[in-house]
Design an enzyme around this catalytic site. Structure first.
Site, PDB file in Angstrom:
ATOM      1  CE  LYS A  71      -6.486  -7.356  -1.634  1.00 28.98           C
ATOM      2  NZ  LYS A  71      -6.456  -6.958   0.006  1.00 28.98           N
ATOM      3  CE  LYS A 127      -4.035  -1.484   1.431  1.00 34.08           C
ATOM      4  NZ  LYS A 127      -5.238  -1.790   2.463  1.00 34.08           N
ATOM      5  CE  LYS A 132     -13.807  -2.487   1.066  1.00 36.03           C
ATOM      6  NZ  LYS A 132     -12.158  -3.159   1.765  1.00 36.03           N
TER       7      LYS A 132
HETATM    8  N1  AQP Z   1      -9.879 -10.240  -2.648  1.00 38.79           N
HETATM    9  C1  AQP Z   1     -10.495 -10.896  -1.641  1.00 38.79           C
HETATM   10  N2  AQP Z   1     -10.489 -12.354  -1.982  1.00 38.79           N
HETATM   11  C2  AQP Z   1     -11.064 -12.790  -1.238  1.00 38.79           C
HETATM   12  N3  AQP Z   1     -11.354 -12.017   0.582  1.00 38.79           N
HETATM   13  C3  AQP Z   1     -10.838 -10.747  -0.028  1.00 38.79           C
HETATM   14  N4  AQP Z   1     -10.811  -9.516   1.239  1.00 38.79           N
HETATM   15  C4  AQP Z   1     -10.409  -8.045   0.399  1.00 38.79           C
HETATM   16  N5  AQP Z   1     -10.191  -8.353  -0.589  1.00 38.79           N
HETATM   17  C5  AQP Z   1     -10.750 -10.577  -0.802  1.00 38.79           C
HETATM   18  C6  AQP Z   1     -11.240  -9.670   2.504  1.00 38.79           C
HETATM   19  O1  AQP Z   1     -12.069  -8.710   2.723  1.00 38.79           O
HETATM   20  C7  AQP Z   1     -12.057  -8.984   4.376  1.00 38.79           C
HETATM   21  C8  AQP Z   1     -12.497  -7.412   4.524  1.00 38.79           C
HETATM   22  O2  AQP Z   1     -11.009  -6.720   3.734  1.00 38.79           O
HETATM   23  P1  AQP Z   1     -10.894  -4.798   4.292  1.00 38.79           P
HETATM   24  O3  AQP Z   1     -12.220  -4.108   4.302  1.00 38.79           O
HETATM   25  O4  AQP Z   1      -9.791  -5.152   5.620  1.00 38.79           O
HETATM   26  O5  AQP Z   1      -9.342  -4.915   3.176  1.00 38.79           O
HETATM   27  P2  AQP Z   1      -7.704  -5.416   2.515  1.00 38.79           P
HETATM   28  O6  AQP Z   1      -8.446  -6.499   2.652  1.00 38.79           O
HETATM   29  O7  AQP Z   1      -7.785  -4.198   2.560  1.00 38.79           O
HETATM   30  O8  AQP Z   1      -9.604  -5.243   1.144  1.00 38.79           O
HETATM   31  P3  AQP Z   1      -9.562  -4.683   0.166  1.00 38.79           P
HETATM   32  O9  AQP Z   1     -10.596  -4.610  -1.192  1.00 38.79           O
HETATM   33  O10 AQP Z   1      -8.174  -4.401  -0.273  1.00 38.79           O
HETATM   34  O11 AQP Z   1      -9.563  -2.915   0.460  1.00 38.79           O
HETATM   35  P4  AQP Z   1      -8.526  -1.524   0.285  1.00 38.79           P
HETATM   36  O12 AQP Z   1      -8.423  -1.169  -0.710  1.00 38.79           O
HETATM   37  O13 AQP Z   1      -9.343  -0.725   1.341  1.00 38.79           O
HETATM   38  O14 AQP Z   1      -7.098  -2.584   1.221  1.00 38.79           O
HETATM   39  C9  AQP Z   1     -10.628  -9.079   4.956  1.00 38.79           C
HETATM   40  O15 AQP Z   1     -10.767 -10.190   5.755  1.00 38.79           O
HETATM   41  C10 AQP Z   1      -9.997  -9.091   3.444  1.00 38.79           C
HETATM   42  O16 AQP Z   1      -9.018 -10.590   4.100  1.00 38.79           O
END
Ligand code: AQP
Length: 331
Positions: A195, A112, A198
């Site tokens: 992956k 990030k 968001k």
């Molecule tokens: N692609 C994915 N496949 C499976 N699980 C996923 N999670 C996120 N992306 C995938 C799981 O969703 C939960 C919540 O995630 P988060 O809000 O903590 O954000 P993150 O893991 O950082 O996911 P993003 O979409 O990439 O969000 P941003 O961009 O805001 O950082 C977690 O349990 C995660 O494992």
């Protein structure tokens, strides 16, 4: 009953299919078997630059989506992280137990911060996994349902719990990750080795829970597939098709080998059409329920206040013990 804790960031106007399959969908059955605590983690969201109006809106949208996906306020404690001050208090204590080198090994920070340039990334982004450890430990959670990207953070959480217990006496439960292999990493439709995310997926690569069926179908039909025309599960050579197979299997409950047999000789088109239908059919009722919940903000806020009250009671029990063990004087 064993306790379960998980959180999700309000960092977008909708959750995506990865969040849904990798995490949120597991939360619903766990509320039947566990003492369930789920949180919209707004303190985590501000580790990257965030507009206040967006954060306010997205926090409510996130909570509404969780209720809409099946969380029952009677059976789960759903709360907003910033409403429970004990998270930040414990985070500070755990920060003081974490080595710089140890924190520096977290790959999510590396990924990030690379987007901003490491010197522009906030210290909050660096300490993010330690706040996450506090989120889990303050509830004495036994189990944490997450996607594969959170494995390393869970390991750090366990290390910190063990370190605290060793130095100050047995205080924290050691949590276990709860990761479903089949859906631990849903990938981007346009870049099937990354992956679905968001913040880093392009609009064409991500399927949002709150999106209308039309655009959802279009995106699935345009998903990157691989050379050849056979629907086969082969992560190495066919990552795009394999991702769609994983999605279809999870959404319909049909084992992957059965899907492979079903689409034999039919090419990608028929298969993608069915994946598109399954995604739209799953998301439509969640979107409709979310819209209904958002039309009564006062009621939504009331439910979140009840959740925060329950969460504070449990978190404070842990903190009374933690403060004493650290050597802080009673107030
Ligand atoms: N692609 C994915 N496949 C499976 N699980 C996923 N999670 C996120 N992306 C995938 C799981 O969703 C939960 C919540 O995630 P988060 O809000 O903590 O954000 P993150 O893991 O950082 O996911 P993003 O979409 O990439 O969000 P941003 O961009 O805001 O950082 C977690 O349990 C995660 O494992």
């Amino acid at each position: 009953r064993p306790r379960v804790l998980s959180g999700i960031q309000p960092t977008a106007d909708s959750f995506h299919l990865g969040n849904y399959l990798g995490a949120v969908r597991q939360w619903v059955p766990l509320q039947e078997t566990h003492d369930a605590f789920y949180s919209v983690v707004d303190l985590h969201a501000i580790t990257v630059p965030t507009d206040p109006a967006d954060l306010r809106r997205r926090t409510r949208v996130a909570a509404a989506q969780l209720f809409a996906a099946g969380l029952d306020p009677e059976r789960s404690t759903l709360f907003v992280q910033s409403h429970v001050r004990q998270h930040t208090e414990l985070a500070w204590i755990l920060i003081c137990l974490t080595g710089m080198g140890e924190a520096g090994r977290m790959t999510q920070f590396k990924d990030k911060s690379a987007r901003f340039g490491e010197s522009a990334a906030s210290v909050g982004l660096f300490t993010y996994p330690i706040l996450q450890a506090a989120d889990i430990l303050v509830y004495q959670a036994d189990s944490v349902p997450v996607g594969a990207d959170q494995k390393q953070h869970l390991e750090l959480t366990r290390d910190l719990a063990q370190r605290f217990n060793h130095r100050f006496g047995d205080t924290f439960t050691l949590p276990e990750p709860y990761i479903l292999k089949e859906v631990e990493k849903i990938t981007d439709l346009q870049d099937p080795t990354a992956k679905m995310s968001k913040s880093s997926s392009s609009p064409a690569g991500i399927l949002d829970v709150l999106e209308q069926p039309g655009p959802l179908r279009k995106k699935v039909m345009r998903a990157v597939t691989d050379t050849g025309s056979e629907v086969l599960f082969d992560e190495e050579n066919k990552p795009g098709v394999s991702n769609l197979l994983r999605i279809q299997s999870a959404l319909t409950g049909t084992p992957i080998p059965e899907l492979v047999t079903r689409y034999q000789g039919q090419g990608y088109g028929a298969f993608k059409k069915d994946v598109a239908e399954a995604v739209a059919d799953t998301f439509t009722p969640i979107r409709e329920r979310t819209e209904k919940l958002l039309s009564d903000e006062a009621e939504l806020d009331r439910l979140l206040a009840i959740g925060a009250e329950r969460a504070r009671q449990v978190a404070e029990q842990t903190m009374i013990e933690v403060r004493d063990r650290i050597g802080f004087l009673p107030t």
